[in-house]
Motif scaffolding. Structure first.
Motif, mmCIF file in Angstrom:
data_model
loop_
_atom_site.group_PDB
_atom_site.id
_atom_site.type_symbol
_atom_site.label_atom_id
_atom_site.label_comp_id
_atom_site.label_asym_id
_atom_site.label_seq_id
_atom_site.Cartn_x
_atom_site.Cartn_y
_atom_site.Cartn_z
ATOM 1 N N THR A 1 -32.376 85.313 -85.403
ATOM 2 C CA THR A 1 -31.377 85.854 -84.489
ATOM 3 C C THR A 1 -30.071 85.106 -84.673
ATOM 4 O O THR A 1 -30.019 84.034 -85.278
ATOM 5 C CB THR A 1 -31.834 85.760 -83.028
ATOM 6 O OG1 THR A 1 -30.991 86.596 -82.216
ATOM 7 C CG2 THR A 1 -31.753 84.340 -82.493
ATOM 8 N N THR A 2 -28.996 85.702 -84.171
ATOM 9 C CA THR A 2 -27.666 85.103 -84.296
ATOM 10 C C THR A 2 -27.524 83.950 -83.300
ATOM 11 O O THR A 2 -27.987 84.043 -82.168
ATOM 12 C CB THR A 2 -26.598 86.165 -84.012
ATOM 13 O OG1 THR A 2 -26.936 87.363 -84.710
ATOM 14 C CG2 THR A 2 -25.241 85.695 -84.469
ATOM 15 N N ALA A 3 -26.889 82.876 -83.741
ATOM 16 C CA ALA A 3 -26.784 81.684 -82.898
ATOM 17 C C ALA A 3 -25.521 80.909 -83.214
ATOM 18 O O ALA A 3 -24.920 81.066 -84.275
ATOM 19 C CB ALA A 3 -28.008 80.785 -83.112
ATOM 20 N N ILE A 4 -25.118 80.066 -82.260
ATOM 21 C CA ILE A 4 -24.088 79.062 -82.499
ATOM 22 C C ILE A 4 -24.802 77.803 -82.954
ATOM 23 O O ILE A 4 -25.725 77.320 -82.301
ATOM 24 C CB ILE A 4 -23.258 78.801 -81.232
ATOM 25 C CG1 ILE A 4 -22.456 80.059 -80.870
ATOM 26 C CG2 ILE A 4 -22.318 77.622 -81.415
ATOM 27 C CD1 ILE A 4 -21.644 79.930 -79.599
ATOM 28 N N GLU A 5 -24.391 77.277 -84.083
ATOM 29 C CA GLU A 5 -25.071 76.137 -84.681
ATOM 30 C C GLU A 5 -24.859 74.861 -83.873
ATOM 31 O O GLU A 5 -23.787 74.639 -83.315
ATOM 32 C CB GLU A 5 -24.574 75.902 -86.101
ATOM 33 C CG GLU A 5 -24.936 76.987 -87.085
ATOM 34 C CD GLU A 5 -24.404 76.671 -88.474
ATOM 35 O OE1 GLU A 5 -25.232 76.445 -89.379
ATOM 36 O OE2 GLU A 5 -23.171 76.648 -88.645
ATOM 37 N N ALA A 6 -25.907 74.018 -83.848
ATOM 38 C CA ALA A 6 -25.776 72.687 -83.270
ATOM 39 C C ALA A 6 -24.989 71.817 -84.239
ATOM 40 O O ALA A 6 -25.247 71.825 -85.438
ATOM 41 C CB ALA A 6 -27.152 72.088 -83.021
ATOM 42 N N SER A 7 -24.020 71.066 -83.720
ATOM 43 C CA SER A 7 -23.188 70.229 -84.582
ATOM 44 C C SER A 7 -22.598 69.075 -83.787
ATOM 45 O O SER A 7 -22.045 69.279 -82.707
ATOM 46 C CB SER A 7 -22.046 71.044 -85.199
ATOM 47 O OG SER A 7 -21.142 70.204 -85.879
ATOM 48 N N ALA A 8 -22.745 67.871 -84.325
ATOM 49 C CA ALA A 8 -22.178 66.690 -83.663
ATOM 50 C C ALA A 8 -20.660 66.695 -83.729
ATOM 51 O O ALA A 8 -19.999 65.937 -83.019
ATOM 52 C CB ALA A 8 -22.727 65.425 -84.312
#
Length: 329
Positions: free
Chosen positions: A121-128
């Motif tokens: 599914t479409t998502a906003i990526e986790a990113s520091a």
């Protein structure tokens, strides 16, 4: 400078900004669908109504009283209503919540990582490197309501996940900074520091009287009265918060949470006590999200349930879920 000039320069609004880091993929979607893919969202996006809904959920989860009609009236007075029923119910929210610099992404993530599936599914990526800011504001005439709602919002940032599969580790937003007049950095070095911060917020809400420390280091807070004291409450309320085993990265924790749900909730239909989609959809009473304490990432589990639902079978499934995540039960 005279009083009139002071008033002209004074802002009619007060606000507070929360900076959050996304630890696990955020699967929060709007109405747009990919062409030819009916069930696949075109974008993952930061949606203010979803955030407001979660804050309202946790506000209600902290109301330990039997009069549901009075709870709804107070909630409407604070957060606004739908316009149904009394005319007063239709008022707009006193408290404004908005994302600063909202974004959309077309990255993809696994919905159920324990299945070993491809991104689904479409998502906003986790990113520091990618921080998200949410602003809470109101007019100065409603400052009293602002002060009433603010600790509930901090409690939400501490315990909640957001979006699809939020109760199974997705959409974990870690609070980093709070800015009002000055900037306050939020950093929990260990689980005990988090428990202390949690009791501080509960104290501001006058809810600490309901809780005590758990019987072991993994049981952060527990309901300290008789279970029968909750019998007349008709809505789900917070009972317990636990923390599990630490991992080096947040996605490993999400994997572990997803697997725990599969193992502990593997029954069919009405035999699924930790949430189900078939035979009458029912949300899980266990909110499992991811939090970072020091350099480790941990599963954080909050139990929000109706007392009538906490039978022997449920408790067995709950304890199996907790044990797999490293909680001492």
């Amino acid at each position: 400078m005279n009083i009139l000039e002071d008033l002209k320069q004074a802002s009619s609004m007060i606000s507070k900004t929360y900076e959050l880091e996304l630890l696990t993929p955020l699967m929060l979607h709007g109405f747009q669908q990919q062409f030819g893919k009916k069930h696949k969202p075109k974008y993952a996006e930061l949606r203010e109504p979803s955030v407001k809904g979660i804050i309202r959920y946790w506000w209600r989860a902290m109301q330990y009283e039997e009069d549901l009609k009075n709870i709804i009236k107070r909630e409407t007075d604070l957060f606004g209503g739908t316009g149904m029923g009394d005319k007063q119910d239709g008022r707009s929210s006193r408290i404004k919540i908005k994302w600063l610099k909202p974004e959309r992404q077309t990255a993809e993530a696994r919905v159920c990582p324990h299945k070993g599936e491809k991104p689904s599914t479409t998502a906003i990526e986790a990113s520091a490197r990618n921080y998200h800011k949410i602003q809470m504001s109101c007019y100065r005439c409603d400052e009293e309501k602002f002060q009433e709602a603010e600790p509930y919002i901090r409690l939400t940032w501490m315990l909640a996940g957001f979006g699809q599969r939020a109760r199974r580790g997705a959409g974990a937003l870690q609070l980093r900074k709070i800015t009002e007049r000055n900037e306050q950095e939020i950093k929990w070095e260990n689980t005990e520091a988090f428990r202390t911060a949690l009791f501080t917020v509960l104290g501001e809400l006058n809810k600490d009287k309901y809780f005590s420390k758990g019987s072991n280091p993994t049981h952060l807070i527990q309901w300290k009265h008789k279970e029968s004291d909750l019998k007349g409450i008709m809505h789900p309320v917070l009972h317990n918060v636990w923390v599990g085993k630490g991992f080096e990265n947040s996605e490993n924790v999400r994997n572990r949470i997803s697997t725990a749900g599969h193992i502990a909730n593997s029954g069919n239909g009405n035999l699924q006590y930790l949430g189900k989609a078939m035979g009458g959809r029912e949300a899980s009473p266990l909110h499992a999200t991811v939090r970072r304490f020091g350099n480790q990432h941990y599963p954080l589990i909050s139990e929000v349930a109706k007392e009538e639902k906490r039978g022997t079978e449920y408790l067995e499934a709950r304890n199996a879920f907790l044990s797999y995540l490293g909680v001492r039960v």
